[in-house]
Scaffold this motif. Structure first.
Motif, mmCIF file in Angstrom:
data_model
loop_
_atom_site.group_PDB
_atom_site.id
_atom_site.type_symbol
_atom_site.label_atom_id
_atom_site.label_comp_id
_atom_site.label_asym_id
_atom_site.label_seq_id
_atom_site.Cartn_x
_atom_site.Cartn_y
_atom_site.Cartn_z
ATOM 1 N N CYS A 417 0.831 -1.336 0.107
ATOM 2 C CA CYS A 417 0.129 0.056 -0.174
ATOM 3 C C CYS A 417 0.768 0.968 0.053
ATOM 4 O O CYS A 417 1.650 1.464 0.945
ATOM 5 C CB CYS A 417 -0.837 -0.082 1.137
ATOM 6 S SG CYS A 417 -1.811 1.561 1.428
ATOM 7 N N ASP A 418 0.484 2.135 -1.094
ATOM 8 C CA ASP A 418 1.407 3.377 -1.033
ATOM 9 C C ASP A 418 0.482 4.357 -0.090
ATOM 10 O O ASP A 418 -0.634 4.852 -0.875
ATOM 11 C CB ASP A 418 1.809 3.804 -2.546
ATOM 12 C CG ASP A 418 2.488 5.056 -2.533
ATOM 13 O OD1 ASP A 418 2.793 5.580 -1.615
ATOM 14 O OD2 ASP A 418 2.851 5.366 -3.623
ATOM 15 N N TYR A 435 6.724 0.565 2.463
ATOM 16 C CA TYR A 435 5.391 0.948 2.273
ATOM 17 C C TYR A 435 4.550 0.114 3.419
ATOM 18 O O TYR A 435 5.033 -0.487 4.235
ATOM 19 C CB TYR A 435 4.856 0.208 0.831
ATOM 20 C CG TYR A 435 6.054 0.958 -0.206
ATOM 21 C CD1 TYR A 435 5.349 2.045 -0.722
ATOM 22 C CD2 TYR A 435 7.090 0.384 -0.439
ATOM 23 C CE1 TYR A 435 5.958 2.645 -1.941
ATOM 24 C CE2 TYR A 435 7.613 0.940 -1.647
ATOM 25 C CZ TYR A 435 7.143 2.060 -2.343
ATOM 26 O OH TYR A 435 7.921 2.787 -3.164
ATOM 27 N N GLU A 436 3.184 0.611 3.318
ATOM 28 C CA GLU A 436 2.246 0.079 4.276
ATOM 29 C C GLU A 436 1.846 -1.271 3.633
ATOM 30 O O GLU A 436 2.078 -1.552 2.474
ATOM 31 C CB GLU A 436 1.096 1.114 4.470
ATOM 32 C CG GLU A 436 1.221 2.176 4.915
ATOM 33 C CD GLU A 436 1.570 2.436 6.253
ATOM 34 O OE1 GLU A 436 1.050 1.378 6.890
ATOM 35 O OE2 GLU A 436 2.364 3.250 6.863
#
Length: 485
Positions: A417-418, A435-436
């Motif tokens: 996830c960005d 990133y997430e």
């Protein structure tokens, strides 16, 4: 003339000369090659000078310009202008001579001007005749005081075989026939076939031939058609089994026997017959095993004193027409590991027979199977494609090691996830920590519920309907009124 006919009749029937002379009567001279062009005469009007074979109406011979004929002597054929030459057969040639000077010129009163002096006969033929070609057999008759000095005529023999043939005079075959003391005497064939020819005569070979048919005669001689030829064959057998054939299959390391046959199939002897055997790779000669058999050994197998059959060859000497020679020897097939390739190996052996008349060859074949273990395979890097492949261990050095950088696989990728954009993206696994997690709230989307429009059943709708109905009624009224006016 009657004396000449009686002399002809006294000759053996085998010669066929009577048939020859009678046949000649029916043969026009213009059909055949003779020469030179010269004055001709008849029996009633003979020549007034010495000239040979120029009377055109000889009652026995016919046109004397056609004075050379030939026949198949082996088959007792008739004389004629042409024969087919067959290897091994003998042929007989007939050459007629007649001094055409008038008989009254032979006496002293006419200074013996009708007698031919230094008269001779000469014959000629080629030594060899190519396949399909004609051999010109020529006879010459002349004298030092003749006009023309020499006359000639030809007969022909055609070689109908598929190869060249040789023509050989039969020794002591030349014989003269006449009414004098020379009747039935031998003529020197070496002189007859020379450039000067052999002397003629009546009672002696003195070169004197008086004019008139009484002093005429003929010479016959023979020649043989020779054709050198031979054959050579090669066979092979498992050693000691005497099962010869063109091909044999044996196990690696086996012994084999080779047998060679030479035969003289021609009509003349062949000298210095040399056999040479050429072994292929994978077959080796066994020293001391060469043996031969022929009429020279009473057809018994006899050991040779030479091991050169497979190197320089062996000269086995001379062989008469129809004679045969057999040669055998032992060889060994290479062991399994020494054979050239895995699987079937075909080993072709060749023998050549060399003679003064050329060379011929033949082959025999040995087959054997090499057993090979399956080779181990390994992983390698194919630099050209960048891929890991499997190859035989013996070929691995042609490639890069399997762990080469050229063939390392590409890095793994993951979804993350960005948070900045709120979107799910794909990055290398090594970068995922920046990133997430893919299920982060930062990348969750808020769902929207679409608006649902309820049915319109209120007063506004009723009013709109009444209004529309009123408008329609008014329009109808005005239309009707306008039509009345």
């Amino acid at each position: 003339m009657k004396q000449l006919i009686r002399a002809i009749r006294r000759t053996p029937k085998r010669s066929g000369l009577v048939a020859a002379l009678l046949l000649a009567v029916a043969l026009p001279a213009m059909l055949f090659a003779w020469g030179p062009s010269r004055a001709t005469f008849t029996m009633k009007n003979p020549a007034s000078y010495v000239t040979f074979n120029s009377i055109t109406d000889n009652p026995v011979h016919g046109d004397e310009r056609n004075f050379v004929q030939i026949r198949d002597y082996t088959d007792n054929g008739a004389f004629g202008e042409n024969v087919n030459l067959v290897p091994g057969k003998e042929y007989e040639v007939y050459v007629f001579y007649h001094n055409n000077a008038s008989t009254n010129l032979n006496d002293a009163a006419h200074n013996y001007k009708g007698i031919a002096l230094n008269s001779y006969m000469r014959v000629q033929m080629p030594a060899t005749v190519n396949a399909g070609a004609n051999a010109r057999v020529t006879g010459f008759v002349g004298a030092s005081n003749a006009n023309p000095a020499t006359v000639w005529d030809e007969a022909y023999g055609k070689n109908t075989s598929s190869a060249a043939v040789a023509l050989r005079y039969v020794p002591n075959s030349a014989v003269i026939t006449n009414n004098g003391s020379l009747n039935g005497k031998s003529v020197d064939l070496n002189k007859l076939a020379s450039s000067n020819g052999a002397p003629l005569g009546y009672n002696a070979f003195d070169g004197k031939v008086p004019g008139c048919t009484e002093y005429s005669g003929f010479v016959t001689y023979r020649f043989k058609v020779d054709q050198p030829n031979f054959e050579v064959t090669k066979q092979v057998s498992p050693a000691g089994q005497n099962q010869y054939g063109e091909t044999v299959n044996v196990a690696p390391g086996s012994s084999i026997d080779y047998k060679i046959k030479y035969k003289n199939t021609g009509t003349i002897a062949q000298d210095h017959v040399t056999l040479k055997d050429m072994l292929p790779a994978g077959v080796s000669f066994k020293s001391g095993t060469t043996m031969y058999s022929s009429s020279k050994t009473n057809n018994q197998w006899t050991a040779t004193q030479s091991n050169s059959l497979t190197t320089s060859g062996i000269d086995f000497g001379s062989f008469a027409p129809g004679a045969a020679l057999y040669v055998k020897f032992t060889a060994t097939v290479a062991k399994n590991d020494d054979l050239e390739k895995c699987g079937l190996n075909t080993l072709i052996n060749k023998v050549s027979a060399n003679t003064q008349n050329g060379s011929k060859s033949d082959t025999a074949t040995v087959t054997t199977t090499k057993e090979c273990q399956e080779e181990k395979t390994v992983k390698v890097c194919d630099e050209k494609t960048g891929e890991i492949i499997m190859v035989k261990e013996s070929e691995a050095d042609k490639y890069l090691p399997a762990d080469s950088e050229k063939c390392k696989p590409a890095a793994h990728t993951v979804k993350v996830c960005d948070a900045k954009t709120g979107k799910i993206i794909t990055v290398n696994e090594s970068e995922a920590s920046a990133y997430e997690a893919v299920d982060s709230d930062a990348c969750k989307e808020t769902p929207t519920t679409p608006a649902t429009e309820l049915p319109k059943t209120g007063s506004a709708d009723v009013f709109g309907s009444v209004l529309a109905l009123g408008s329609l009624t008014a329009a109808t009224y005005y239309y009707v009124t306008s039509r009345r006016n």
